[in-house]
Design an enzyme around this catalytic site. Structure first.
Site, PDB file in Angstrom:
ATOM      1  N   ASP A   8       0.857  -1.184   0.000  1.00  0.00           N
ATOM      2  CA  ASP A   8       0.000   0.000   0.000  1.00  0.00           C
ATOM      3  C   ASP A   8       0.896   1.238   0.000  1.00  0.00           C
ATOM      4  OD1 ASP A   8      -2.024  -1.814   0.186  1.00  0.00           O
ATOM      5  OD2 ASP A   8      -2.634  -1.286   2.217  1.00  0.00           O
ATOM      6  N   ASP A 130     -15.728  -4.018  -0.686  1.00  0.00           N
ATOM      7  CA  ASP A 130     -15.232  -3.653   0.642  1.00  0.00           C
ATOM      8  C   ASP A 130     -16.439  -3.366   1.523  1.00  0.00           C
ATOM      9  OD1 ASP A 130     -12.683  -3.697  -0.569  1.00  0.00           O
ATOM     10  OD2 ASP A 130     -12.947  -1.629  -1.216  1.00  0.00           O
TER      11      ASP A 130
END
Length: 233
Positions: A8, A130
């Site tokens: 990330d 998500d």
């Protein structure tokens, strides 16, 4: 089990968030370049998951230069997410050799666009689902879309996508294990490959997912631990 370690990125740095909270950012010990070289040494790694975190928040790609450099450092496929809201951005990543594209917010909210992109890149689009409980969240996990997982899966069942990446936001970065129950339930609702994401801690977690028929898992915070990889070897 195919392991998909995560990198990330914020401002070129390798970081992790907790439950998607940008105020809970932790720098990782390896740079993105060091991490991709490390992960590429394991035969169990199927591909590498890279997220442009500020791209997700700002609704547009921010780290294309960094991602291009990372692509040059591995022979493994890369799957890219974060800020992919326009077809032109996907085409830009395609031009530098990116293999798979993770579409979240716009893919959830604009099915006509998703169908167009999938027809342009068949078999190369992962849809990021998500969620908190059964509610899908968008815009960097900050807003409830008003769409449930069950309803959404019905709408995309016939599309030629690469798979569905299911992340339980409440499990992400918490070192408590993935949401096994909902992952298994979702796997039973769709013909698409379901990739587990959020909370994977150990080989034991991977083994349990595999007994449920899940053959791919994204490993975030744990993938930065040497202990995790000792068990894998």
């Amino acid at each position: 089990m195919n392991i998909i370690p995560a990198i990330d990125i914020i401002e070129g740095q390798n970081v992790r968030l907790t439950q998607g909270d940008y105020g809970k950012k932790t720098a990782m010990k390896r740079t993105p370049e060091e991490a991709i070289a490390f992960y590429s040494s394991f035969e169990q790694v199927a591909r590498i998951h890279i997220v442009d975190l500020m791209g997700a928040l700002k609704q547009g790609a921010q780290e294309t230069t960094v991602i291009q450099k990372l692509k040059e450092k591995t022979d493994l496929p890369l799957q890219i997410g974060g800020g992919l809201r326009e077809t032109e951005t996907i085409e830009q990543y395609d031009a530098i050799g990116i293999d798979y594209f993770i579409l979240g917010t716009r893919a959830i909210m604009d099915l006509d666009w998703l169908e167009t992109v999938v027809s342009r890149f068949p078999g190369r689009i992962f849809v990021g689902v998500d969620a908190r409980e059964n509610d899908i969240y968008v815009n960097g996990w900050t807003e409830n879309s008003g769409i449930t997982i069950d309803d959404y899966l019905k709408k995309i069942e016939l599309l030629d996508i690469a798979g569905i990446i299911y992340t339980d936001i409440n499990k992400d970065g918490m070192n408590q294990g993935p949401n096994f129950e909902n992952t298994q339930r979702i796997n039973g609702l769709t013909r698409h490959a379901v990739i587990a994401s959020g909370g994977v801690r150990s080989k034991d977690d991977l083994d349990r997912l595999e007994t449920m028929g899940i053959t791919q898992a994204i490993v975030g915070k744990a993938s930065h631990s040497d202990e995790f990889w000792r068990d894998i070897r």
